[in-house]
Design a protein around this motif. Structure first.
Motif, mmCIF file in Angstrom:
data_model
loop_
_atom_site.group_PDB
_atom_site.id
_atom_site.type_symbol
_atom_site.label_atom_id
_atom_site.label_comp_id
_atom_site.label_asym_id
_atom_site.label_seq_id
_atom_site.Cartn_x
_atom_site.Cartn_y
_atom_site.Cartn_z
ATOM 1 N N ILE A 42 -0.052 12.885 -0.261
ATOM 2 C CA ILE A 42 0.978 12.397 0.662
ATOM 3 C C ILE A 42 0.764 10.922 0.962
ATOM 4 O O ILE A 42 1.716 10.127 0.979
ATOM 5 N N GLY A 43 -0.491 10.525 1.193
ATOM 6 C CA GLY A 43 -0.783 9.112 1.428
ATOM 7 C C GLY A 43 -0.375 8.253 0.239
ATOM 8 O O GLY A 43 0.204 7.174 0.414
ATOM 9 N N GLN A 44 -0.668 8.734 -0.970
ATOM 10 C CA GLN A 44 -0.293 7.989 -2.177
ATOM 11 C C GLN A 44 1.220 7.890 -2.301
ATOM 12 O O GLN A 44 1.760 6.841 -2.669
ATOM 13 N N SER A 45 1.910 8.991 -1.978
ATOM 14 C CA SER A 45 3.373 8.977 -2.056
ATOM 15 C C SER A 45 3.970 7.986 -1.056
ATOM 16 O O SER A 45 4.896 7.230 -1.385
ATOM 17 N N VAL A 46 3.446 7.986 0.167
ATOM 18 C CA VAL A 46 3.938 7.052 1.187
ATOM 19 C C VAL A 46 3.655 5.612 0.760
ATOM 20 O O VAL A 46 4.492 4.725 0.926
ATOM 21 N N TRP A 47 2.481 5.381 0.188
ATOM 22 C CA TRP A 47 2.135 4.036 -0.284
ATOM 23 C C TRP A 47 3.096 3.580 -1.370
ATOM 24 O O TRP A 47 3.599 2.454 -1.330
ATOM 25 N N ASN A 48 3.322 4.466 -2.358
ATOM 26 C CA ASN A 48 4.226 4.102 -3.463
ATOM 27 C C ASN A 48 5.637 3.828 -2.959
ATOM 28 O O ASN A 48 6.275 2.849 -3.352
ATOM 29 N N HIS A 49 6.132 4.705 -2.095
ATOM 30 C CA HIS A 49 7.483 4.529 -1.558
ATOM 31 C C HIS A 49 7.564 3.266 -0.708
ATOM 32 O O HIS A 49 8.524 2.485 -0.818
ATOM 33 N N GLY A 50 6.567 3.065 0.151
ATOM 34 C CA GLY A 50 6.570 1.885 1.013
ATOM 35 C C GLY A 50 6.455 0.597 0.227
ATOM 36 O O GLY A 50 7.133 -0.398 0.532
ATOM 37 N N SER A 51 5.610 0.602 -0.809
ATOM 38 C CA SER A 51 5.462 -0.600 -1.633
ATOM 39 C C SER A 51 6.752 -0.915 -2.379
ATOM 40 O O SER A 51 7.174 -2.071 -2.458
ATOM 41 N N ALA A 53 9.795 -0.021 -1.485
ATOM 42 C CA ALA A 53 10.797 -0.475 -0.514
ATOM 43 C C ALA A 53 10.518 -1.910 -0.085
ATOM 44 O O ALA A 53 11.449 -2.717 0.068
ATOM 45 N N ALA A 54 9.237 -2.243 0.106
ATOM 46 C CA ALA A 54 8.887 -3.608 0.508
ATOM 47 C C ALA A 54 9.261 -4.610 -0.583
ATOM 48 O O ALA A 54 9.747 -5.711 -0.290
ATOM 49 N N GLU A 55 9.039 -4.246 -1.827
ATOM 50 C CA GLU A 55 9.406 -5.144 -2.937
ATOM 51 C C GLU A 55 10.920 -5.342 -2.985
ATOM 52 O O GLU A 55 11.397 -6.460 -3.219
ATOM 53 N N GLU A 56 11.661 -4.262 -2.756
ATOM 54 C CA GLU A 56 13.126 -4.375 -2.765
ATOM 55 C C GLU A 56 13.602 -5.255 -1.610
ATOM 56 O O GLU A 56 14.495 -6.095 -1.782
ATOM 57 N N ILE A 57 13.023 -5.079 -0.436
ATOM 58 C CA ILE A 57 13.393 -5.911 0.712
ATOM 59 C C ILE A 57 13.026 -7.369 0.439
ATOM 60 O O ILE A 57 13.802 -8.287 0.745
ATOM 61 N N ALA A 58 11.833 -7.593 -0.133
ATOM 62 C CA ALA A 58 11.376 -8.961 -0.386
ATOM 63 C C ALA A 58 12.300 -9.704 -1.345
ATOM 64 O O ALA A 58 12.446 -10.927 -1.246
ATOM 65 N N ARG A 59 12.944 -8.968 -2.247
ATOM 66 C CA ARG A 59 13.875 -9.619 -3.188
ATOM 67 C C ARG A 59 15.090 -10.193 -2.463
ATOM 68 O O ARG A 59 15.755 -11.070 -2.987
ATOM 69 N N HIS A 60 15.388 -9.663 -1.284
ATOM 70 C CA HIS A 60 16.566 -10.102 -0.535
ATOM 71 C C HIS A 60 16.191 -10.825 0.752
ATOM 72 O O HIS A 60 16.992 -10.916 1.674
ATOM 73 N N ILE A 136 1.986 -1.105 5.373
ATOM 74 C CA ILE A 136 2.235 -0.004 4.427
ATOM 75 C C ILE A 136 0.984 0.850 4.293
ATOM 76 O O ILE A 136 1.049 2.085 4.284
ATOM 77 N N ALA A 137 -0.185 0.191 4.195
ATOM 78 C CA ALA A 137 -1.444 0.933 4.072
ATOM 79 C C ALA A 137 -1.704 1.764 5.319
ATOM 80 O O ALA A 137 -2.123 2.921 5.227
ATOM 81 N N ALA A 138 -1.447 1.192 6.494
ATOM 82 C CA ALA A 138 -1.659 1.936 7.741
ATOM 83 C C ALA A 138 -0.748 3.159 7.800
ATOM 84 O O ALA A 138 -1.162 4.236 8.243
ATOM 85 N N SER A 139 0.490 2.988 7.359
ATOM 86 C CA SER A 139 1.421 4.114 7.353
ATOM 87 C C SER A 139 0.960 5.201 6.381
ATOM 88 O O SER A 139 0.991 6.391 6.700
ATOM 89 N N ALA A 140 0.523 4.796 5.194
ATOM 90 C CA ALA A 140 0.041 5.767 4.204
ATOM 91 C C ALA A 140 -1.176 6.518 4.724
ATOM 92 O O ALA A 140 -1.270 7.747 4.605
#
Length: 198
Positions: A42-51, A53-60, A136-140
């Motif tokens: 679950i932690g790995q999944s949250v990390w992957n999803h959060g990372s 999403a962060a990359e997508e947000i950073a593009r904009h 993101i790491a804290a959330s994961a």
């Protein structure tokens, strides 16, 4: 080697309740191991999803230098902390030919006319910064730890209740067996039997 040490027969003193307790302890150990695996997944999944999403947000997201047009004030935070945030009205140009004026978060001690860096979206409007890696790491870690603790606590509660039931049945069985054996063991006569009866 003595044949008694190589015997595969079950211990005659080991009761069904003892075997049940052993199985429950093993089941709890297995549940703890599964909880660790689930927590990591679950932690790995949250990390992957959060990372992602962060990359997508950073593009904009873009940064620009803005100039404050008024003094600072405090507003209630919309974040988790709930602490007040220092804000001030500021103006900037993004794209270069388009002026914007909005209230943006600024560092404490900012004065009117100071230059501050602001995060903007593709339209040039003020926006939140992309999520930081530490967030993101804290959330994961939080989700993974929460899942692990939840599974361990649930398994522990089930095993605890089951052990209490096994103990209650074991005590009743012991009392019933003792009621049958105690008169013979102590020599106390049972009701209705004479001194010469065998």
């Amino acid at each position: 080697m003595d044949r008694r040490t190589r015997s595969t027969t079950a211990n005659p003193l080991r009761r069904g309740a003892d075997r049940t307790r052993t199985r429950l302890h093993v089941a709890f150990a297995v549940a703890c191991a599964l909880a660790v695996v689930c927590g990591v997944m679950i932690g790995q999944s949250v990390w992957n999803h959060g990372s992602g999403a962060a990359e997508e947000i950073a593009r904009h997201r873009h940064t620009a230098m803005a100039t404050t047009t008024a003094g600072t004030r405090y507003v209630a935070s919309s974040g988790v902390s709930g602490l007040p945030v220092t804000v001030a009205a500021a103006t900037w140009h993004y794209p270069a030919n388009r002026a914007h004026t909005q209230t943006v978060p600024v560092p404490d001690g900012t004065r009117k006319g100071d230059a501050v860096r602001v995060w903007l979206d593709d339209n040039g409007d003020a926006a939140a910064a992309p999520p930081a890696t530490v967030d993101i790491a804290a959330s994961a870690i939080g989700y993974g730890t929460g899942a692990l603790c939840g599974i361990v606590l649930a398994a522990g509660a089930v095993v605890f209740v089951r052990l209490r039931i096994v103990d209650a049945h074991s005590i009743k069985a012991w009392e019933a067996e003792w009621a049958d054996i105690e008169p013979l063991w102590s020599g106390r006569l049972r009701p209705g039997r004479g001194a010469g009866d065998d």
